[in-house]
Design a protein around this motif. Structure first.
Motif, short mmCIF file in Angstrom:
data_model
loop_
_atom_site.label_atom_id
_atom_site.label_comp_id
_atom_site.label_asym_id
_atom_site.label_seq_id
_atom_site.Cartn_x
_atom_site.Cartn_y
_atom_site.Cartn_z
N ARG A 188 -56.31 -35.65 -35.68
CA ARG A 188 -55.57 -36.12 -34.50
C ARG A 188 -54.52 -37.15 -34.88
O ARG A 188 -53.39 -37.12 -34.40
N THR A 189 -54.94 -38.08 -35.77
CA THR A 189 -54.01 -39.13 -36.19
C THR A 189 -52.79 -38.52 -36.88
O THR A 189 -51.65 -38.93 -36.65
N LEU A 192 -50.65 -36.73 -34.27
CA LEU A 192 -49.94 -37.65 -33.38
C LEU A 192 -48.64 -38.14 -33.99
O LEU A 192 -47.70 -38.49 -33.26
N VAL A 220 -54.25 -31.29 -30.95
CA VAL A 220 -54.58 -32.57 -30.32
C VAL A 220 -54.45 -32.41 -28.81
O VAL A 220 -53.55 -31.74 -28.32
N GLY A 222 -53.89 -34.06 -25.10
CA GLY A 222 -53.31 -35.20 -24.42
C GLY A 222 -53.78 -35.24 -22.98
O GLY A 222 -54.08 -34.21 -22.38
N ILE A 254 -48.46 -43.19 -26.93
CA ILE A 254 -49.20 -42.69 -28.09
C ILE A 254 -50.02 -43.85 -28.65
O ILE A 254 -49.49 -44.94 -28.88
N PRO A 256 -52.20 -44.17 -31.87
CA PRO A 256 -52.72 -43.55 -33.09
C PRO A 256 -54.11 -44.03 -33.47
O PRO A 256 -54.92 -43.28 -33.99
N ILE A 261 -53.10 -39.62 -26.52
CA ILE A 261 -51.71 -39.42 -26.11
C ILE A 261 -51.69 -39.18 -24.61
O ILE A 261 -52.50 -38.42 -24.08
#
Length: 395
Positions: A188-189, A192, A220, A222, A254, A256, A261
């Protein structure tokens, strides 16, 4: 190299070999052969030792085949030097020393992900071997969903994280679920980093919640909050979107560190405030619906996505203690536009002024002479022209 130097090195190697060959010494060995009940390993200057199934691990094993592979490097403890008739005996499980526990503590404290081979399925979970120690993987920490058949994991190598460590009890608890979560967080990081605030992207509605919807952006998810689904007020997410829908959204925020998100479907090209000046003007009286109340007034929707504030002082000509005393959400009201600021998406309204306009007396216009009409009559021709005839003929 001189003969003296060569002899010195040979003597040194011989001494080192001799130092290693004593009961209790820990050696680093390479597995050379694997059978059901014994493993052969080479160490030092081509020294061969064997490790029985009992001495391989704290875990009770039915066979060593499939547990270890030729070429693996291990730590082993010399437990018997053997003789001409009996091979040197090694123990992998007894090689667990302070250094091993230091490595395990390092993994535990930093939540390091590492691979283990699942040896067996038991009641309540799985058993694995970690550096010669028995490690238990509870069923609740295997996956996010309930697993009815744990035997499918036997013989598989999986990634885990240490969640509990007790050196005195030689107790290790591991978790596959934590390792999956860490991997997902890492992905995910990374994902992003591909997005920027303000960017317009396309995603798929993954699932709905009472407070919004999660949008799959390709690796990911949101959050599309219900308040960001439309410029108009939305009561429930399912009134706007459904799982599987393709939607265009704008990236609002966002995070991180949290792997989060925030998204919005309130795009500029769909903003009703862009054309509000074409529909409304100051002084205009329009109809609207009371949407919600606040301590300072009421919000009235005059068009889809266009809400204005009727301040508490503009609700009535008399003193108003509470907006609820005058209006209720859902009421249809007439309001006068006092102020309009499209760039700020603000509109000030007044019920009081709208009522005043409606109560003004109508202005009556006096008819002109040409517009005056004769009143209808039922008189006869004789009655109408009698006076004229009498005057003419002096009757």
């Amino acid at each position: 190299m001189t003969e003296q130097t060569s002899n010195q090195e040979t003597t040194q190697q011989s001494n080192e070999s001799t130092d290693q060959l004593h009961v209790g010494a820990i050696v680093e060995a390479t597995v050379t052969a694997v059978a059901a009940n014994v493993v052969h390993a080479e160490f030092g200057s081509q020294k061969i030792g064997q490790i029985t199934r009992k001495e391989w691990s704290d875990v009770r094993l039915s066979t060593l085949e499939g547990v270890v592979a030729v070429g693996e490097r291990i730590l082993a403890k010399i437990i018997d030097l053997g003789d001409a008739a009996h091979p040197l005996q090694l123990s992998r499980k007894d090689a667990v020393n302070a250094e091993t526990w230091a490595v395990l503590r390092e993994r535990f404290e930093h939540q390091v992900t590492f691979p283990v081979k699942i040896l067996s399925a038991v009641k309540g979970g799985l058993v694995a071997d970690v550096e010669g120690l028995r490690a238990f993987l509870p069923a609740s920490l295997i996956d996010f969903h309930f697993q009815s058949d744990l035997s499918i994991y036997e013989g598989k190598t999986i990634a885990v994280i240490l969640t509990e460590l007790d050196e005195q009890q030689r107790r290790l608890i591991i978790s596959r679920k934590h390792a999956i979560e860490k991997e997902q967080q890492s992905l995910r990081t990374q994902k992003l980093r591909e997005f920027e605030v303000g960017q317009i992207v396309t995603g798929t509605v993954a699932r709905l919640t009472p407070f919004g919807a999660f949008i799959d952006l390709g690796g990911v998810d949101g959050l599309l909050h219900v308040s960001e689904m439309s410029f108009a007020r939305v009561k429930s997410p399912e009134d706007v979107v459904h799982p599987g829908d393709q939607v265009r959204v704008k990236v609002l925020r966002i995070d991180p560190d949290q792997g989060k998100i925030s998204l919005s479907m309130k795009l500029e090209d769909t903003n009703p405030w862009r054309s509000v000046s074409e529909q409304f003007h100051v002084g205009q009286i329009v109809s609207g619906t009371v949407k919600r109340l606040a301590s300072f007034g009421a919000f009235v929707e005059v068009a889809p996505g266009i809400e204005g504030l009727v301040h508490i002082s503009q609700l009535s000509s008399g003193r108003v203690e509470s907006p609820a005393a005058v209006v209720t959400p859902g009421d249809q009201v007439r309001v006068k536009i006092l102020e309009l600021k499209p760039e700020e998406e603000r509109m000030s309204l007044s019920i009081r002024e709208a009522v005043k306009e409606q109560q003004k007396p109508a202005v009556t216009r006096q008819p002109t002479q040409t517009q005056t009409k004769a009143e209808p009559t039922s008189a006869t021709l004789g009655e109408l022209f009698g006076d004229v005839l009498r005057e003419k003929f002096k009757l």
